[in-house]
Design an enzyme around this catalytic site. Structure first.
Site, PDB file in Angstrom:
ATOM      1  NE  ARG A   1      -6.990   7.419  12.277  1.00  0.00           N
ATOM      2  CZ  ARG A   1      -5.774   6.977  12.537  1.00  0.00           C
ATOM      3  NH1 ARG A   1      -5.591   5.977  13.393  1.00  0.00           N
ATOM      4  NH2 ARG A   1      -4.729   7.515  11.943  1.00  0.00           N
TER       5      ARG A   1
ATOM      6  CG  PHE B   1      -0.286  -0.071   2.540  1.00  0.00           C
ATOM      7  CD1 PHE B   1       0.282   1.040   3.138  1.00  0.00           C
ATOM      8  CD2 PHE B   1      -0.224  -1.290   3.205  1.00  0.00           C
ATOM      9  CE1 PHE B   1       0.901   0.959   4.377  1.00  0.00           C
ATOM     10  CE2 PHE B   1       0.387  -1.385   4.452  1.00  0.00           C
ATOM     11  CZ  PHE B   1       0.956  -0.255   5.036  1.00  0.00           C
TER      12      PHE B   1
ATOM     13  CG  HIS C   1       0.487  10.453  11.263  1.00  0.00           C
ATOM     14  ND1 HIS C   1       0.846   9.133  11.210  1.00  0.00           N
ATOM     15  CD2 HIS C   1       1.517  11.102  11.865  1.00  0.00           C
ATOM     16  CE1 HIS C   1       2.043   8.985  11.757  1.00  0.00           C
ATOM     17  NE2 HIS C   1       2.475  10.172  12.156  1.00  0.00           N
TER      18      HIS C   1
END
Length: 152
Positions: free
Chosen positions: A104, A59, A117
């Site tokens: 989140r 990824f 992040h």
């Protein structure tokens, strides 16, 4: 002893969705001190350095493409236990596994668009802060309400 610092970044999806104020507010209300803040569209080189630990993962390319696709709000927050506390505030990497009340858990659905992040350890925080900020971009200041935030 210097207070702990953590690197926090609001990713392009969070910026595009207008979540910057909401996220900043959560950290301010918690009582942490903002010592660095800027908005930029990261270069590919910066993104590759930041996510270097994932270089061999399948990824990696998509992650770099995404983080360089638009503006990021890069921040340095300071306070007792800020790294651990910020990780709890942010929630699980996979938003559908993140607890309600976390950033989140409340604001994201997909792992590829998980809004934010945060550094995961003191060594990581030091590396990320040095990567994204010059020392002159960080402010050493004392909030006027400091005695109401923390003891001592």
């Amino acid at each position: 002893m210097a207070a702990e610092r953590s690197f926090i970044a609001i990713k392009p999806d969070g910026v595009q969705r207008g979540l910057v104020g909401e996220i900043l507010g959560r950290f301010e209300r918690k009582g942490f001190k903002l010592v660095g803040l800027k908005q930029l569209t990261p270069s590919r080189e910066l993104a590759e350095q930041h996510y270097g630990v994932h270089k061999e993962r399948p990824f990696f390319g998509g992650l770099v493409d995404f983080i360089t696709s638009g503006p990021v709000v890069a921040m340095v927050w300071e306070g007792d236990g800020v790294i651990t506390s910020a990780r709890k505030m942010i929630g699980a990497t996979k938003p559908l596994e993140a607890e309600p009340g976390t950033i989140r858990g409340d604001l994201a659905i997909n792992i590829g668009r998980n809004v934010i992040h945060g550094s995961d350890a003191p060594e990581t925080a030091e590396f990320e802060i040095g990567l994204w900020f010059n020392p002159s971009e960080l402010s050493d200041w004392t909030p006027s309400d400091q005695t109401w935030r923390v003891e001592g």
